[in-house]
Design an enzyme around this catalytic site. Structure first.
Site, mmCIF file in Angstrom:
data_model
loop_
_atom_site.group_PDB
_atom_site.id
_atom_site.type_symbol
_atom_site.label_atom_id
_atom_site.label_comp_id
_atom_site.label_asym_id
_atom_site.label_seq_id
_atom_site.Cartn_x
_atom_site.Cartn_y
_atom_site.Cartn_z
ATOM 1 N N ARG A 1 -5.849 1.053 3.981
ATOM 2 C CA ARG A 1 -4.689 1.520 3.225
ATOM 3 C C ARG A 1 -4.390 0.607 2.027
ATOM 4 O O ARG A 1 -3.947 1.077 0.978
ATOM 5 C CB ARG A 1 -3.466 1.672 4.132
ATOM 6 C CG ARG A 1 -3.022 0.428 4.884
ATOM 7 C CD ARG A 1 -2.014 0.830 5.962
ATOM 8 N NE ARG A 1 -1.407 -0.280 6.679
ATOM 9 C CZ ARG A 1 -1.925 -0.839 7.766
ATOM 10 N NH1 ARG A 1 -3.088 -0.408 8.250
ATOM 11 N NH2 ARG A 1 -1.296 -1.835 8.391
ATOM 12 N N ASN B 1 2.986 5.784 8.776
ATOM 13 C CA ASN B 1 4.274 5.546 8.126
ATOM 14 C C ASN B 1 5.157 6.771 8.278
ATOM 15 O O ASN B 1 6.336 6.670 8.638
ATOM 16 C CB ASN B 1 4.087 5.277 6.633
ATOM 17 C CG ASN B 1 3.552 3.907 6.305
ATOM 18 O OD1 ASN B 1 2.833 3.749 5.320
ATOM 19 N ND2 ASN B 1 3.878 2.889 7.084
ATOM 20 N N ASP C 1 -0.163 8.412 7.407
ATOM 21 C CA ASP C 1 0.388 9.316 8.416
ATOM 22 C C ASP C 1 1.216 8.564 9.446
ATOM 23 O O ASP C 1 2.194 9.097 9.974
ATOM 24 C CB ASP C 1 -0.739 10.089 9.112
ATOM 25 C CG ASP C 1 -1.331 11.184 8.238
ATOM 26 O OD1 ASP C 1 -0.700 11.546 7.216
ATOM 27 O OD2 ASP C 1 -2.427 11.681 8.570
ATOM 28 N N HIS D 1 0.816 -1.223 0.000
ATOM 29 C CA HIS D 1 0.000 0.000 0.000
ATOM 30 C C HIS D 1 0.845 1.266 0.000
ATOM 31 O O HIS D 1 2.050 1.250 0.291
ATOM 32 C CB HIS D 1 -0.908 0.004 1.227
ATOM 33 C CG HIS D 1 -0.133 0.004 2.522
ATOM 34 N ND1 HIS D 1 0.437 1.142 3.056
ATOM 35 C CD2 HIS D 1 0.162 -1.008 3.375
ATOM 36 C CE1 HIS D 1 1.060 0.836 4.184
ATOM 37 N NE2 HIS D 1 0.912 -0.464 4.406
ATOM 38 N N GLY D 2 0.196 2.392 -0.263
ATOM 39 C CA GLY D 2 0.835 3.694 -0.227
ATOM 40 C C GLY D 2 1.044 4.216 1.187
ATOM 41 O O GLY D 2 0.644 3.602 2.178
ATOM 42 N N ASN D 3 1.651 5.365 1.261
ATOM 43 C CA ASN D 3 2.041 5.979 2.532
ATOM 44 C C ASN D 3 0.834 6.387 3.377
ATOM 45 O O ASN D 3 -0.220 6.750 2.856
ATOM 46 C CB ASN D 3 2.902 7.208 2.241
ATOM 47 C CG ASN D 3 3.644 7.724 3.442
ATOM 48 O OD1 ASN D 3 3.198 8.659 4.096
ATOM 49 N ND2 ASN D 3 4.782 7.117 3.741
ATOM 50 N N GLU E 1 -1.835 -7.146 7.397
ATOM 51 C CA GLU E 1 -0.487 -7.054 7.926
ATOM 52 C C GLU E 1 -0.336 -7.945 9.159
ATOM 53 O O GLU E 1 -1.318 -8.354 9.793
ATOM 54 C CB GLU E 1 -0.175 -5.586 8.276
ATOM 55 C CG GLU E 1 1.212 -5.323 8.858
ATOM 56 C CD GLU E 1 2.348 -5.730 7.927
ATOM 57 O OE1 GLU E 1 2.535 -6.947 7.734
ATOM 58 O OE2 GLU E 1 3.057 -4.833 7.433
ATOM 59 N N ARG E 2 0.880 -8.239 9.486
ATOM 60 C CA ARG E 2 1.199 -8.922 10.749
ATOM 61 C C ARG E 2 0.576 -8.136 11.904
ATOM 62 O O ARG E 2 0.611 -6.902 11.917
ATOM 63 C CB ARG E 2 2.717 -8.957 10.907
ATOM 64 C CG ARG E 2 3.233 -9.678 12.146
ATOM 65 C CD ARG E 2 4.751 -9.565 12.189
ATOM 66 N NE ARG E 2 5.325 -10.435 13.215
ATOM 67 C CZ ARG E 2 6.625 -10.493 13.505
ATOM 68 N NH1 ARG E 2 7.474 -9.716 12.834
ATOM 69 N NH2 ARG E 2 7.071 -11.312 14.429
ATOM 70 N N HIS E 3 0.007 -8.847 12.867
ATOM 71 C CA HIS E 3 -0.508 -8.168 14.059
ATOM 72 C C HIS E 3 0.668 -7.912 14.994
ATOM 73 O O HIS E 3 1.347 -8.846 15.429
ATOM 74 C CB HIS E 3 -1.573 -9.005 14.758
ATOM 75 C CG HIS E 3 -2.386 -8.203 15.732
ATOM 76 N ND1 HIS E 3 -1.842 -7.687 16.883
ATOM 77 C CD2 HIS E 3 -3.674 -7.800 15.699
ATOM 78 C CE1 HIS E 3 -2.779 -7.015 17.542
ATOM 79 N NE2 HIS E 3 -3.892 -7.056 16.848
ATOM 80 N N TYR E 4 0.882 -6.631 15.283
ATOM 81 C CA TYR E 4 2.048 -6.265 16.083
ATOM 82 C C TYR E 4 1.748 -6.096 17.567
ATOM 83 O O TYR E 4 2.546 -5.515 18.301
ATOM 84 C CB TYR E 4 2.700 -4.996 15.512
ATOM 85 C CG TYR E 4 3.674 -5.314 14.400
ATOM 86 C CD1 TYR E 4 4.972 -5.684 14.676
ATOM 87 C CD2 TYR E 4 3.277 -5.272 13.071
ATOM 88 C CE1 TYR E 4 5.871 -5.990 13.673
ATOM 89 C CE2 TYR E 4 4.162 -5.578 12.047
ATOM 90 C CZ TYR E 4 5.462 -5.942 12.358
ATOM 91 O OH TYR E 4 6.348 -6.250 11.350
#
Length: 209
Positions: A58, A15, A13, A9-11, A82-85
């Site tokens: 995103r 990121n 806030d 995905h793109g950028n 995404e990985r769950h952080y």
């Protein structure tokens, strides 16, 4: 030959601020929308026949930029998240290092089992890899674009290739709106054809978080 274009995905806030997103649903910012539109024009030239996406905003909005150009629907799959952080989500590196120093050291050292409620890399690879293989089976001989996330993309394509999750720490993560290409050939099976491909020089894009 089946081709999978695995597109980050793109950028956002977060990121830009260096905050760990994980599965927090952060939308694209203005830069991210611009990146998605620019990259979509390049990917459209590959003549994809299908588009899939993580259900997080995103990734979905990145996929939508391509869908608008090529007039295709987007199919969401939550396995592409995404990985769950865990306890890291929403924090910057200095904040994580202060709050969870041991887990932070394991994470930055490439340990696949970080702790702090962070999803194991093996588990990320299995769920994303399962989705990628199923997508490829639905579209033999076609070009398919999959909009996902940096960590998910890396572990997922590693699982498809049969690479151990600890090996994947040696592969540089995708930059915003860059992609990895996998091909499935009759004689050789799955191969990595390209990685970190995108419309900008790599140095022009902030390192992913």
């Amino acid at each position: 030959m089946t081709r999978l274009i695995i597109w980050r995905h793109g950028n956002t806030d977060w990121n830009a601020a260096g905050r760990v997103q994980g599965q927090t649903d952060v939308p694209l910012n203005d830069l991210g929308r611009s990146q998605a539109a620019t990259a979509a024009r390049l990917i459209a030239g590959l003549e994809p026949s299908a588009i899939y996406s993580s259900d997080l905003l995103r990734a979905r909005h990145t996929a939508d930029a391509l869908a608008t150009l090529v007039k295709l629907p987007v199919t969401e799959d939550p396995r592409l998240r995404e990985r769950h952080y865990g306890l890291f989500q929403g924090l910057t590196d200095p904040e994580i290092a202060e709050a969870h120093p041991e887990a932070f050291a394991r994470w930055r050292g490439g340990d696949p089992d970080v702790g702090a409620e962070v999803e194991r890399n093996d588990d990320v690879g299995k769920r994303v890899g399962e989705s990628l293989r199923e997508i490829a089976e639905r579209h033999p001989g076609e070009v398919v674009v999959v909009a996902t996330h940096g960590g998910a993309a890396r572990q997922g394509f590693g699982d498809v290739l049969g690479w151990p999750s600890d090996v994947m720490s040696a592969i540089r993560p995708l930059q915003n709106c860059h992609w990895t290409e996998l091909v499935d050939t009759p004689n050789r099976g799955w191969q990595l054809r390209a990685h970190n491909v995108g419309p900008w020089p790599e140095k022009a894009i902030p390192a992913p978080v």
